[in-house]
Motif scaffolding. Structure first.
Motif: not given
Length: 236
Positions: A57-59, A74-79
């Motif tokens: 989420g930096r942007f 996003d596809i990644s739950a940890p991200m």
């Protein structure tokens, strides 16, 4: 999609930003990428924006801080978990929603957002035309995306990277835009020195490299040697 499993590993996510953007040349590339995104989407106040492959989420957080209502997918739950924590810390979680989903089948109706963008995504795409058409479908006005360039120095070492990267020619990008019924309104070409190298440099050395890059950018060779291109298009 390349890297689909890799980006979902907890151990990868825990060190993702620290290794890439927290110090030295990585901090510089983070700043430059945020400037590119901000300039392409400006003004963002009160806009409804979708970020594809938002990662941590930096942007998305940056745009929410500037007054946009943002959805990060996003596809990644940890991200996404990292992104939610970052949004709460920044005090923008009421303007920012994170969703897990597939960029090839976006869970939104047509013309749902004012702008849709994807950064550090298309180099992993197995069906880029499909992704770009979906981005255009859910946008009322603007689509911004980034590609790695086939004619750049990145082509010399791309084969050695663990996942490799999809490299694009200008003809391929033009074909994708046409297929998605998008009209190109602006383009920016950056990073003669690939940012993978920047990340390994101390801050002072990275800034010196950047000054050289800016000098090259002012010559006719600048755009041709750039490793990354930002494409700013409008929906026809």
């Amino acid at each position: 999609m390349k890297g689909k499993e890799w980006y979902q590993q907890e151990t990868v996510v825990e060190s993702y930003e620290d290794k890439r953007f927290s110090r030295g040349g990585g901090r510089l590339t983070d700043q430059l990428e945020k400037e590119a995104v901000g300039e392409a989407l400006a003004p963002v106040g009160d806009k409804k924006i979708l970020e594809i492959a938002c990662g941590t989420g930096r942007f998305s957080v940056m745009l929410a801080q500037q007054g946009a209502d943002v959805v990060g997918l996003d596809i990644s739950a940890p991200m996404l978990g990292e992104g939610r924590a970052k949004a709460r810390e920044a005090g923008v979680d009421d303007h920012l929603e994170f969703m897990r989903g597939d960029a090839a089948r976006l869970p939104f109706p047509d013309d749902h957002f004012d702008a849709v963008f994807a950064i550090r995504f298309f180099h992993l795409a197995d069906t880029p035309e499909e992704y770009l058409r979906e981005m255009a479908r859910v946008s009322k006005r603007q689509v911004v995306f980034e590609t790695y360039n086939r004619s750049s120095g990145r082509s010399l070492y791309n084969w050695a990277l663990p996942m490799g990267s999809r490299l694009y020619s200008r003809r391929e990008v033009d074909g994708m835009l046409d297929a998605a019924k998008l009209r190109l309104v602006d383009e920016t070409h950056e990073f003669v020195v690939p940012f993978g190298l920047y990340r390994k440099l101390p801050g002072g050395v990275a800034k010196a490299f950047r000054r050289v890059e800016e000098a090259v950018d002012r010559t006719p060779l600048g755009d041709r040697l750039a490793s990354i291109s930002y494409w700013n298009a409008t929906v026809e």
